[in-house]
Design an enzyme around this catalytic site. Structure first.
Site, PDB file in Angstrom:
ATOM      1  N   ARG A 104       0.830  -0.898  -0.057  1.00 16.42           N
ATOM      2  CA  ARG A 104       0.213   0.007  -0.073  1.00 16.42           C
ATOM      3  C   ARG A 104       0.672   1.372   0.053  1.00 16.42           C
ATOM      4  O   ARG A 104       1.491   1.405   0.913  1.00 16.42           O
ATOM      5  CB  ARG A 104      -0.870  -0.143   1.318  1.00 16.42           C
ATOM      6  CG  ARG A 104      -2.251   0.537   0.954  1.00 16.42           C
ATOM      7  CD  ARG A 104      -3.148  -0.079   2.238  1.00 16.42           C
ATOM      8  NE  ARG A 104      -2.723  -0.104   3.343  1.00 16.42           N
ATOM      9  CZ  ARG A 104      -3.157   0.549   4.562  1.00 16.42           C
ATOM     10  NH1 ARG A 104      -4.343   1.109   4.466  1.00 16.42           N
ATOM     11  NH2 ARG A 104      -2.724   0.320   5.597  1.00 16.42           N
ATOM     12  N   THR A 108      -0.836   7.481  -0.984  1.00 13.93           N
ATOM     13  CA  THR A 108      -2.196   7.336  -1.644  1.00 13.93           C
ATOM     14  C   THR A 108      -2.894   6.416  -1.317  1.00 13.93           C
ATOM     15  O   THR A 108      -4.258   6.294  -1.492  1.00 13.93           O
ATOM     16  CB  THR A 108      -1.698   7.274  -3.055  1.00 13.93           C
ATOM     17  OG1 THR A 108      -1.319   5.867  -3.264  1.00 13.93           O
ATOM     18  CG2 THR A 108      -0.852   8.030  -4.076  1.00 13.93           C
ATOM     19  N   ASP A 200      -0.273  -3.499  12.835  1.00 16.07           N
ATOM     20  CA  ASP A 200       0.019  -3.863  11.236  1.00 16.07           C
ATOM     21  C   ASP A 200       0.136  -5.254  11.361  1.00 16.07           C
ATOM     22  O   ASP A 200       1.031  -5.855  11.927  1.00 16.07           O
ATOM     23  CB  ASP A 200       1.311  -3.035  10.979  1.00 16.07           C
ATOM     24  CG  ASP A 200       1.947  -3.345   9.576  1.00 16.07           C
ATOM     25  OD1 ASP A 200       1.855  -4.751   9.171  1.00 16.07           O
ATOM     26  OD2 ASP A 200       1.613  -2.569   8.812  1.00 16.07           O
ATOM     27  N   ASP A 203       3.732  -6.731  10.362  1.00 14.86           N
ATOM     28  CA  ASP A 203       4.786  -6.165  11.427  1.00 14.86           C
ATOM     29  C   ASP A 203       4.667  -7.205  12.644  1.00 14.86           C
ATOM     30  O   ASP A 203       5.818  -7.810  12.995  1.00 14.86           O
ATOM     31  CB  ASP A 203       4.725  -4.811  11.827  1.00 14.86           C
ATOM     32  CG  ASP A 203       5.533  -4.012  10.765  1.00 14.86           C
ATOM     33  OD1 ASP A 203       6.286  -4.384   9.949  1.00 14.86           O
ATOM     34  OD2 ASP A 203       4.962  -2.755  10.642  1.00 14.86           O
TER      35      ASP A 203
HETATM   36  N1  URA Z   1      -3.045  -3.381   7.584  1.00 10.38           N
HETATM   37  C1  URA Z   1      -2.857  -3.704   8.616  1.00 10.38           C
HETATM   38  O1  URA Z   1      -1.896  -4.475   8.779  1.00 10.38           O
HETATM   39  N2  URA Z   1      -3.561  -3.345   9.731  1.00 10.38           N
HETATM   40  C2  URA Z   1      -4.490  -2.376   9.441  1.00 10.38           C
HETATM   41  O2  URA Z   1      -5.167  -2.272  10.504  1.00 10.38           O
HETATM   42  C3  URA Z   1      -4.904  -2.028   8.313  1.00 10.38           C
HETATM   43  C4  URA Z   1      -4.213  -2.669   7.159  1.00 10.38           C
END
Ligand code: URA
Length: 209
Positions: A104, A108, A200, A203
């Site tokens: 991502r 943007t 995330d 992560d």
């Molecule tokens: N991607 C993620 O890993 N966590 C989120 O909250 C949104 C997108």
């Protein structure tokens, strides 16, 4: 509109609460994500067609049901979908695995494709696309777009946690795709993270933060 299946089995909800907890480390997080995906696979595969075969038990001949040779590909969106894909493959080991790499763009929030490797016979396979977090829906929509351009027809999307915005976007772009989630959270924050979510997912799975 595409159907949304909320799989709220108590085991799944319990394990989901542990991975939402910010103090859960990567090892436990990975193990639980894989377990949840295996449990979800039970529902995702519920419509698999069966055929009757004749078998011999130690006692007698019997008519028995087996899965009728359905061809499946599990397609994790890299990198966060990898561990969920392993969990699903545990229940359908004959499936093939494809990979789609999308990230991502932080500015943007749009998906950018950087990798794609799919089974050669993908037109004959039903696809189970896997991504733990259905946030804006951008990555999932782009991955499904890509699979459809290559001729895939039956696609299911499996996510752990979804935001209503992500569900709406996938439903609008791909009303034929069934969505399976373990939780639907409140909304997205300004950075596209799900609230309350789990942070995330990539992560937390791989200990990169
Ligand atoms: N991607 C993620 O890993 N966590 C989120 O909250 C949104 C997108």
């Amino acid at each position: 509109m595409g159907c949304v299946h909320l799989i709220d089995h108590p085991l799944i909800q319990h394990k989901l609460s542990i991975i939402r907890d910010a103090t859960t480390g990567p090892k436990e997080f990975r193990e639980l994500v894989e377990e949840i995906a295996t449990l979800m696979a039970y529902e995702v595969t519920r419509d698999f067609p069966l055929e009757e075969v004749e078998i011999q038990t130690p006692i007698a001949t019997a008519k028995a049901k087996v899965i009728a040779g359905k061809k499946i590909a599990v397609v994790p969106i890299l990198r966060a979908g990898l561990v969920m894909a392993d969990g699903i493959m545990k229940l359908i080991p004959a499936a093939k695995m494809g990979h789609i790499g999308l990230y991502r763009d932080p500015n943007t929030l749009q998906p950018v494709e950087y990798y794609c490797k799919l089974p050669a016979d993908l037109q004959e396979r039903d696809m189970i696309v896997v991504d733990p977090m259905l946030a804006t829906g951008g990555s999932a929509t782009a991955a499904i777009d890509f699979l459809k351009k290559r001729g895939t027809k039956g696609i299911k999307l499996v996510c752990l946690i979804a935001a209503p915005e992500g569900i709406a976007r996938v439903q609008q772009a791909h009303p034929d795709v069934e969505i399976f989630v373990a939780a639907i959270d409140e909304r997205l924050d300004d950075h596209g993270y799900i609230i309350p979510g789990l942070g995330d997912a990539g992560d937390r799975l791989f200990g990169t933060k």
